[in-house]
Design an enzyme around this catalytic site. Structure first.
Site, PDB file in Angstrom:
ATOM      1  CB  CYS A 163     -10.424 -40.515  -6.806  1.00 24.12           C
ATOM      2  SG  CYS A 163     -10.414 -42.291  -7.114  1.00 24.12           S
ATOM      3  CG  HIS A 296      -7.809 -36.538 -11.091  1.00 28.28           C
ATOM      4  ND1 HIS A 296      -7.617 -36.845  -9.767  1.00 28.28           N
ATOM      5  CD2 HIS A 296      -8.517 -37.576 -11.619  1.00 28.28           C
ATOM      6  CE1 HIS A 296      -8.191 -38.010  -9.493  1.00 28.28           C
ATOM      7  NE2 HIS A 296      -8.732 -38.478 -10.600  1.00 28.28           N
ATOM      8  CG  HIS A 329      -5.697 -42.708  -9.128  1.00 31.70           C
ATOM      9  ND1 HIS A 329      -5.804 -41.876  -8.039  1.00 31.70           N
ATOM     10  CD2 HIS A 329      -6.921 -42.672  -9.733  1.00 31.70           C
ATOM     11  CE1 HIS A 329      -7.020 -41.365  -7.982  1.00 31.70           C
ATOM     12  NE2 HIS A 329      -7.709 -41.827  -8.999  1.00 31.70           N
TER      13      HIS A 329
END
Length: 401
Positions: A163, A296, A329
């Site tokens: 990620c 994040h 996400h």
């Protein structure tokens, strides 16, 4: 954290100019539309049935169907379609001349796009039938940079680093320009929805069946999203030589590994702290120079606890924005998407509330933005964390609009 202070944007000579941006996500199909949606608190969650009969009962943030000409295929091709769209949008905005484009590099990140064929292989193994060989479409989904139909002879690289892939692609592009390998680089990331991460995160028990709530006391996990983002980076000399409009600056990039756990962050956030320190040092800026941080903020219990505690300690007076509450996400696209949204917010001189946040978590000690914040600085930080202990941080600067 001690770094050399340098508050002049134009004396940060090692930075590079951003002259084009494009993005697609559930919040919108351009940087301006996406930020408008986030400012208005819109959240577009799609039902799990969009992924077919094998989906689990967890919603996600899907891009609009109009992004997929001919209809969504739920295949590797979706990731390529998203990547192609944002790259073309970014190039169109940049106005990069043909001679410069011919020498430009391309660096794109992805995660799910590089693993879509795993699902068929896994299903075949469970059925004790022969495993098919990944076809050309699956192969090129893991090589987004190679598949771009852009007439350039520069280097082409695809980053598959969980990620942090999108942020790492920007960091590598920054390095390519700083070291003189290229004067222009197209960079970013893309990931479409897939049953692979959908079922995988559910089995890890970090997927919320309700809309996600980053940094909230009641958070139970993430919502996946799909999207893509691209930026055109140019050396300052090249951008000024052609009198290009500068949308922003990439001023610093830091990357560090925790070497702690396959999926969990280090309890003290050591790798993230190192990434932030490196990025600030490259930019020649101090923690107090940051107008805000785009965290994040996945809404998973451990990520938010580790990241939130660290940011509260390092940046006690800096607003923290958790944008994934409105985009989901987006995996390999996340770092690039959040860089684009961060630059868009800097240029508007305001940052939105964090979608989904309601109740502070005393175990974290961080309260993300709950209303629109007016910005009084030209710089922001965007952080990314990934499985395998990866961490990345980008320092970005407001453009000359």
């Amino acid at each position: 954290m001690s770094v050399v202070r340098n508050t002049s944007l134009f004396t940060a000579r090692r930075g590079v100019a951003v002259t084009g941006m494009g993005c697609i996500c559930a919040a919108g199909q351009s940087p301006a539309d996406a930020l408008d949606s986030l400012e208005q608190g819109r959240r577009y969650l799609a039902p799990p049935e969009l992924l077919g009969a094998r989906s689990l009962p967890f919603p996600f943030f899907a891009a609009d169907e109009s992004c997929f000409p001919g209809g969504r295929r739920r295949s590797a091709r979706d990731t390529l379609v998203l990547a192609d769209a944002v790259v073309r949008d970014a190039l169109a905005q940049s106005g990069l001349p043909e001679e410069s484009l011919g020498r430009a590099g391309i660096v794109l990140g992805t995660t799910a796009g590089s693993a879509l064929h795993f699902l068929d292989s896994y299903a075949a193994s469970r059925a004790r039938s022969p495993c098919r060989t990944p076809d050309r479409e699956d192969y090129f989904a893991s090589n987004l940079a190679l598949e771009q139909d852009i007439p350039t002879c520069g280097p082409r690289m695809t980053i598959t680093n969980a990620c942090t892939s999108g942020a790492d692609a920007i960091g590598l592009a920054l390095d390519m320009i700083r070291t003189g390998q290229c004067e222009c680089v197209i960079c970013g990331g893309a990931d479409a929805l897939s049953l692979v991460p959908h079922t995988g995160f559910a089995r890890l028990m970090i997927y919320d069946s309700a809309p996600c709530r980053p940094f909230d006391r009641t958070r139970e996990g993430l919502n996946l999203g799909e999207g893509a983002a691209a930026l055109v980076l140019e050396s300052m000399e090249h951008a000024r030589r052609r009198n290009a409009a500068i949308l922003g600056y990439i001023l610093g990039y830091g990357s560090a590994a925790d070497a702690y756990h396959f999926t969990a962050p280090h309890p003290e956030g050591r790798g993230l702290a190192a990434s932030i320190r490196i990025a600030l040092e490259q930019a020649g800026l101090h923690v107090t120079d940051m107008a805000f941080i785009n965290a994040h903020g996945t809404a998973t219990p451990e990520n938010d606890k580790v990241e939130g505690r660290l940011l509260a300690r390092l940046f006690p007076a800096t607003p923290v924005w958790a944008s994934k509450g409105g985009t989901g996400h987006t995996l390999g696209a996340a770092g690039a998407l959040e860089a684009v949204l961060t630059l868009q917010a800097l240029n508007r001189r305001r940052v939105p509330a964090s979608p989904g946040f309601r109740e502070p978590d005393p175990e974290i000690g961080l309260i993300p933005t709950r209303a629109v914040h007016t910005l009084h600085s030209s710089y922001a930080l965007s952080t990314s964390l990934g499985f395998g202990g990866g961490n990345a941080a980008l320092v970005l600067g407001r453009g000359e609009l």
